[in-house]
Design an enzyme around this catalytic site. Structure first.
Site, PDB file in Angstrom:
ATOM      1  N   SER A 122       6.883   9.174  -0.767  1.00 12.04           N
ATOM      2  CA  SER A 122       8.142   8.943   0.197  1.00 12.04           C
ATOM      3  C   SER A 122       9.490   8.358  -0.398  1.00 12.04           C
ATOM      4  O   SER A 122       9.329   8.213  -1.724  1.00 12.04           O
ATOM      5  CB  SER A 122       7.569   7.581   0.965  1.00 12.04           C
ATOM      6  OG  SER A 122       8.712   6.899   1.477  1.00 12.04           O
ATOM      7  N   TYR A 146       5.085  -0.928   1.191  1.00  6.83           N
ATOM      8  CA  TYR A 146       5.007   0.453   1.386  1.00  6.83           C
ATOM      9  C   TYR A 146       5.429   1.385   0.371  1.00  6.83           C
ATOM     10  O   TYR A 146       4.661   2.277  -0.087  1.00  6.83           O
ATOM     11  CB  TYR A 146       5.761   0.912   2.639  1.00  6.83           C
ATOM     12  CG  TYR A 146       5.734   2.376   3.043  1.00  6.83           C
ATOM     13  CD1 TYR A 146       4.492   2.975   3.284  1.00  6.83           C
ATOM     14  CD2 TYR A 146       6.904   3.115   3.208  1.00  6.83           C
ATOM     15  CE1 TYR A 146       4.475   4.338   3.581  1.00  6.83           C
ATOM     16  CE2 TYR A 146       6.977   4.357   3.250  1.00  6.83           C
ATOM     17  CZ  TYR A 146       5.683   5.040   3.506  1.00  6.83           C
ATOM     18  OH  TYR A 146       5.944   6.601   3.815  1.00  6.83           O
TER      19      TYR A 146
END
Ligand SMILES: NC(=O)c1ccc[n+]([C@@H]2O[C@H](COP(=O)([O-])OP(=O)(O)OC[C@H]3O[C@@H](n4cnc5c(N)ncnc54)[C@H](O)[C@@H]3O)[C@@H](O)[C@H]2O)c1
Length: 328
Positions: free
Chosen positions: A128, A153
């Site tokens: 990401s 995350y």
């Protein structure tokens, strides 16, 4: 090719599997259909895929090693594309444990299943853009130091890149990671900005605008993302280990994106959009901007879709979805 795609009931996995099926590949999808967002959307995506006889789905959780092993044993993939994960920066602030289970244990299980497969498949996986955290230098390049994540995350995605490196080093497994930049488009995610804004506008509610609107995102249209992934799936020249940005190389103003969506939703101007201006959220960053030079050099990746073209396509699909076009 026989390609095992995890997360096929999800946004990117569904769009990738659709394209690969059109190109004649045989696809085994893996997804646990969790209720992080509307499960009927996941079921609708899955129904579309199941129309093709070359698609099969296994409702399996990545954290369930025995079930996952069975899927690998039966299908014997040439390539694995791991897109299943708990996504979302904001959700990780309140639900850290889900990220450990799906993104860490789940990813370890994928690595182990690849390693022990009769013929070791190539592994492509989702990382990401959030790994860049609060870095101020733009655009973000893959050779920048990303050792200071600001959400769990992001930490889970950076960990995946490190874990993949070990497996390449120890077992010669090919692992290619992709740092996705704010993906949007048809069959998108209800927890992401484009959908949340369209919903609020449709219902006459105020949209939540963080950092008082001073936000920039490298919004990437889903077809550009899928094109980059397919180029890498087909490539025979990628190295054993690598990580690539996969973005649009255009950092666009959030307010411009809001204006486009408003226009498509029948709102005359930005002044007529109800907005609740809010401070920055924990774990979030004010700007993202991808360098895509590395992926361009490796496989000729060239994103072509600005938000002026892509957002109207998303809104057109969103209206069809809301009208119930895909529910049966
Ligand atoms: N969409 C974006 O802008 C974006 C940006 C950066 C990274 N990513 C990454 O790309 C990947 C795909 O994202 P997406 O936008 O399609 O998200 P998504 O939530 O729509 O898709 C993920 C899918 O994985 C499934 N899943 C989650 N945990 C699972 C588990 N433990 N076992 C089996 N299935 C599980 C979910 O049910 C869902 O269908 C994710 O890894 C995400 O972190 C996405």
């Amino acid at each position: 090719m026989k390609i095992l795609v995890t997360g096929t009931a999800g946004f990117i996995g569904f769009n990738l599997a659709s394209r690969l099926l059109r190109e004649g590949d045989e696809i085994c999808g893996v997804d646990n259909f969790n209720d992080y967002y509307d499960v009927s959307l996941k079921e609708a995506r899955n129904r579309q895929l199941e129309k093709n006889a070359a698609f099969r789905v296994r409702r399996v959780d990545l954290a369930d090693m025995e079930a996952l092993k069975k899927v690998f044993g039966e299908f014997e993939p040439d390539v694995v594309v791991n897109l299943a994960a708990q996504a979302g920066v904001r959700y990780s602030i309140d639900h850290p444990e889900v990220y450990m289970e799906s993104n860490m244990v789940g990813f370890l299980n994928i690595l182990e299943c690849c390693r022990h497969a009769k013929k070791m498949p190539r592994l492509l996986y989702a990382s990401s853009s959030s790994v860049y955290g609060g870095i101020k230098e733009m655009p973000f390049r893959e050779d920048m130091c990303v050792d200071t994540p600001i959400s769990l995350y992001a930490a889970s995605k950076k960990s995946n890149e490190l874990m993949a490196h070990c497996y390449t080093h120890l077992y010669g497994m090919q692992t290619i990671g992709f740092r996705f930049f704010t993906v949007y488009g048809p069959w998108g995610r209800p927890d992401m900005a484009a959908w949340l804004f369209a919903d609020a506008m449709a219902e006459g509610r105020a949209i939540k605008v963080f950092n008082y609107g001073n936000m920039y995102r490298d919004f990437t249209y889903i077809d550009d993302i899928v094109d980059g992934l397919v180029r890498c799936i087909r490539s025979t020249t990628l190295p054993a280990y690598d990580v690539f940005n996969i973005g649009n190389h255009r950092s666009e103003r959030l307010l411009d994106m809001i204006e486009i969506i408003a226009h498509e939703m029948g709102i005359a101007s930005l002044d007529d959009v109800k907005m609740e201006m809010l401070p920055m959220q924990d774990g979030d960053v004010p700007k993202s901007f991808a360098s895509v030079e590395k992926l361009n050099k490796a496989v000729g990746y060239e994103p072509t879709t600005p938000i002026s073209v892509g957002m109207p396509k998303f809104v057109a699909w969103y209206k069809d979805w809301k009208a119930g076009k895909f529910t049966v």
